[in-house]
Design an enzyme around this catalytic site. Structure first.
Site, short mmCIF file in Angstrom:
data_model
loop_
_atom_site.label_atom_id
_atom_site.label_comp_id
_atom_site.label_asym_id
_atom_site.label_seq_id
_atom_site.Cartn_x
_atom_site.Cartn_y
_atom_site.Cartn_z
N GLU A 203 2.55 12.11 -22.10
CA GLU A 203 2.91 10.71 -21.91
C GLU A 203 1.68 9.81 -22.03
OE1 GLU A 203 4.88 9.81 -18.18
OE2 GLU A 203 5.62 7.95 -19.04
N GLN B 123 13.51 11.45 -20.15
CA GLN B 123 12.65 12.02 -19.10
C GLN B 123 13.16 11.58 -17.73
OE1 GLN B 123 8.97 10.00 -18.95
NE2 GLN B 123 7.94 11.48 -17.65
C1 LIG Z 1 9.27 0.22 -19.32
C2 LIG Z 1 9.34 1.42 -18.39
C3 LIG Z 1 9.88 2.60 -18.83
C4 LIG Z 1 9.95 3.71 -17.96
N1 LIG Z 1 10.54 4.86 -18.42
C5 LIG Z 1 10.64 5.92 -17.59
C6 LIG Z 1 11.30 7.12 -18.02
O1 LIG Z 1 11.82 7.20 -19.14
N2 LIG Z 1 11.39 8.16 -17.15
C7 LIG Z 1 10.85 8.11 -15.90
O2 LIG Z 1 10.94 9.11 -15.19
N3 LIG Z 1 10.22 6.99 -15.45
C8 LIG Z 1 10.12 5.90 -16.27
N4 LIG Z 1 9.50 4.75 -15.82
C9 LIG Z 1 9.05 4.68 -14.45
C10 LIG Z 1 7.55 4.67 -14.28
O3 LIG Z 1 7.00 5.95 -14.51
C11 LIG Z 1 7.27 4.18 -12.85
O4 LIG Z 1 7.77 2.86 -12.77
C12 LIG Z 1 5.81 4.20 -12.53
O5 LIG Z 1 5.35 5.52 -12.42
C13 LIG Z 1 5.52 3.45 -11.20
O6 LIG Z 1 6.35 3.91 -10.18
P1 LIG Z 1 7.19 2.89 -9.28
O7 LIG Z 1 7.90 1.94 -10.18
O8 LIG Z 1 7.99 3.69 -8.32
O9 LIG Z 1 6.10 2.04 -8.50
P2 LIG Z 1 5.31 2.52 -7.18
O10 LIG Z 1 4.77 3.89 -7.40
O11 LIG Z 1 6.16 2.28 -6.00
O12 LIG Z 1 4.11 1.50 -7.21
C14 LIG Z 1 4.17 0.19 -6.64
C15 LIG Z 1 2.80 -0.43 -6.70
O13 LIG Z 1 1.88 0.34 -5.88
C16 LIG Z 1 0.75 0.75 -6.63
N5 LIG Z 1 0.32 2.08 -6.21
C17 LIG Z 1 1.11 3.18 -6.04
N6 LIG Z 1 0.36 4.23 -5.68
C18 LIG Z 1 -0.93 3.82 -5.62
C19 LIG Z 1 -2.17 4.45 -5.31
N7 LIG Z 1 -2.23 5.74 -4.99
N8 LIG Z 1 -3.29 3.70 -5.37
C20 LIG Z 1 -3.24 2.37 -5.71
N9 LIG Z 1 -2.09 1.73 -5.99
C21 LIG Z 1 -0.95 2.43 -5.97
C22 LIG Z 1 1.24 0.77 -8.07
O14 LIG Z 1 0.18 0.62 -8.99
C23 LIG Z 1 2.18 -0.42 -8.10
O15 LIG Z 1 1.47 -1.61 -8.28
C24 LIG Z 1 9.43 3.62 -16.65
C25 LIG Z 1 8.87 2.41 -16.21
C26 LIG Z 1 8.83 1.32 -17.05
C27 LIG Z 1 8.24 0.04 -16.55
#
Ligand SMILES: Cc1cc2nc3c(=O)[nH]c(=O)nc-3n(C[C@H](O)[C@H](O)[C@H](O)COP(=O)(O)OP(=O)(O)OC[C@H]3O[C@@H](n4cnc5c(N)ncnc54)[C@H](O)[C@@H]3O)c2cc1C
Length: 410
Positions: free
Chosen positions: A249, A131
């Site tokens: 998901e 994905q």
């Molecule tokens: C083990 C693992 C596997 C993964 N596998 C995939 C994959 O196969 N494909 C893929 O596309 N992605 C994958 N991901 C990515 C995952 O979907 C993202 O890490 C997740 O959506 C969070 O995005 P970010 O890391 O950019 O954090 P950010 O969105 O930058 O968030 C940072 C912090 O801000 C907080 N935050 C953000 N927005 C808000 C809001 N509106 N209100 C309150 N708090 C908020 C979050 O909760 C977090 O604490 C994976 C992640 C992990 C950990």
């Protein structure tokens, strides 16, 4: 809720159990648990062989139509099979994203002849999907993505970067969302595609995690060409396609992982506190009792989902609740286990550490569970808005053209 199987469900359960007894070993509670995301060539080959065996016996993708390699069965049959399989030591995880999210999205949007090409090999475990959604500037707010897709004749040309792509390094195909129009608000300028991960211009760089595994990757696209025939949905409708994937998901990530309360009980009997087994300590017992209560709450919440499914209804937002409680519980149990282990917690060699380093590994992998598939905060937003009916999150950028946002300017 009626906890008993109907006669049909009981017959199916017996059939599933007979297949599993003949082809797999029952799990031993004291055996080592596979580290999350740890997939080497041997594990990959084992996972593919197991998937092929399941597909041959009609137990892979049970609800999917026969013609695509499924069984045309019910959701309840899939759940029954999952319950039974969970008791056996079989490879887990490799197909979760492909069969749980990507291929269902393909089935919702791709034409029949493409489904005939791609779905059966995926069901048999011959081809794996990943994905390609998250980016450095688009995770929780995935609609903020910047990877571009530009039309060139019958192709689209892709440039940009994805990150955290689970299993990209062993995947054959990927489901991609990219920006096709920056002049409209962010959700309206996205289009979905699928592509071969072997396409020229795709570069996959594994990310080494603190758990020791390299489960996810950075994926770079430099002038990667995708035929328009591999577009899913209309141009600019990619957000709708992505929602199909994300709904799947949320269903897939609510599952329980170890260590659980039983593991904590085992550990508390094994280690000593003040010269006696830790289980004798009142404070330890209190903590374990608290997690037991929480686990029971989760079980009953899950049973609500089962009740809805067995009545042919669509389950509600219970899975968001299960996800947010489960991930936090797993991390808290892992941390408490580490406290009980004391100095022994520093030993992470699975051959030497108590309980094959189950708690050490969980301490390192559980923070990721609180982020993957929607972080705790995002899940709470969903519960607040869709379950409790509270006012929505503030979204000031919702109606602003993407290229007018500070983050959207190139
Ligand atoms: C083990 C693992 C596997 C993964 N596998 C995939 C994959 O196969 N494909 C893929 O596309 N992605 C994958 N991901 C990515 C995952 O979907 C993202 O890490 C997740 O959506 C969070 O995005 P970010 O890391 O950019 O954090 P950010 O969105 O930058 O968030 C940072 C912090 O801000 C907080 N935050 C953000 N927005 C808000 C809001 N509106 N209100 C309150 N708090 C908020 C979050 O909760 C977090 O604490 C994976 C992640 C992990 C950990």
């Amino acid at each position: 809720m009626d906890f008993d199987d109907t006669p049909d469900e009981a017959a199916f359960r017996a059939e599933a159990r007979a297949f599993l007894d003949a082809n797999a070993r029952r799990k031993q509670r004291d055996a080592a648990v596979q580290r999350y995301g740890d997939v080497d060539d041997t594990r990959l080959a084992e996972a593919k062989a197991w998937q092929a065996k399941k597909a041959g016996a009609g137990f892979a993708c049970i609800t999917w139509p026969d013609e695509w390699g499924g069984r045309g069965g019910t959701q309840m049959q899939q759940i029954i099979y999952n319950q039974e399989e969970a008791q056996y030591d079989v490879p887990q995880g490799v197909f979760l994203i492909g069969l749980g999210m990507c291929v269902p999205t393909l089935m919702a949007y791709a034409p029949r002849e493409q489904l005939a090409r791609y779905v059966p090999p995926a069901v048999r475990g011959e081809e794996i999907w990943c994905q390609l959604f998250s980016e450095p500037s688009g995770g929780s707010d995935v609609a903020g993505l910047r990877t571009r897709a530009e039309r060139d004749g019958d192709d689209w040309v892709i440039n940009g970067q994805k990150v955290w792509t689970s299993g990209a390094h062993y995947s054959d195909y990927g489901l991609l969302i990219a920006r096709t129009d920056a002049n409209v608000p962010k959700h309206e300028g996205i289009t979905a595609f699928y592509l071969s991960m072997k396409s020229p211009g795709v570069e996959i760089r594994p990310i080494h995690q603190m758990s020791g595994a390299s489960h996810f990757n950075e994926v770079f696209f430099s002038n990667v060409r995708i035929p328009d025939a591999q577009r899913l949905g209309a141009v600019g409708q990619g957000w709708k396609v992505a929602i199909t994937t994300l709904m799947n998901e949320r269903l897939a990530v609510g599952e329980i992982r170890r260590p659980d309360v039983d593991d904590l009980l085992t550990l508390a009997r094994l280690v000593e506190l003040d010269g006696q087994p830790a289980i004798v300590d009142r404070a330890v017992r209190e903590r374990i009792a608290e997690w037991h209560a929480r686990s029971q709450g989760l079980n009953y919440t899950r049973l609500r989902t089962l009740t809805a499914l067995s009545r042919g209804e669509t389950p509600g937002p219970e899975n968001s609740i299960a996800k947010v409680v489960n991930a936090a519980k797993m991390q808290a149990i892992a941390m408490f286990g580490m406290d009980l282990l004391g100095m022994a917690g520093a030993v992470s060699d699975e051959r030497l550490a108590p309980m094959h380093a189950l708690f050490q590994n969980a301490m390192l992998s559980s923070p990721g569970m609180r982020i993957a598939g929607g972080s705790d905060e995002i899940m709470r937003n969903i519960i607040a808005e869709r379950v409790l009916g509270l006012p929505g999150d503030v979204r000031v950028d919702k109606d602003v053209p993407f290229n007018r946002l500070p983050s959207g300017r190139r």
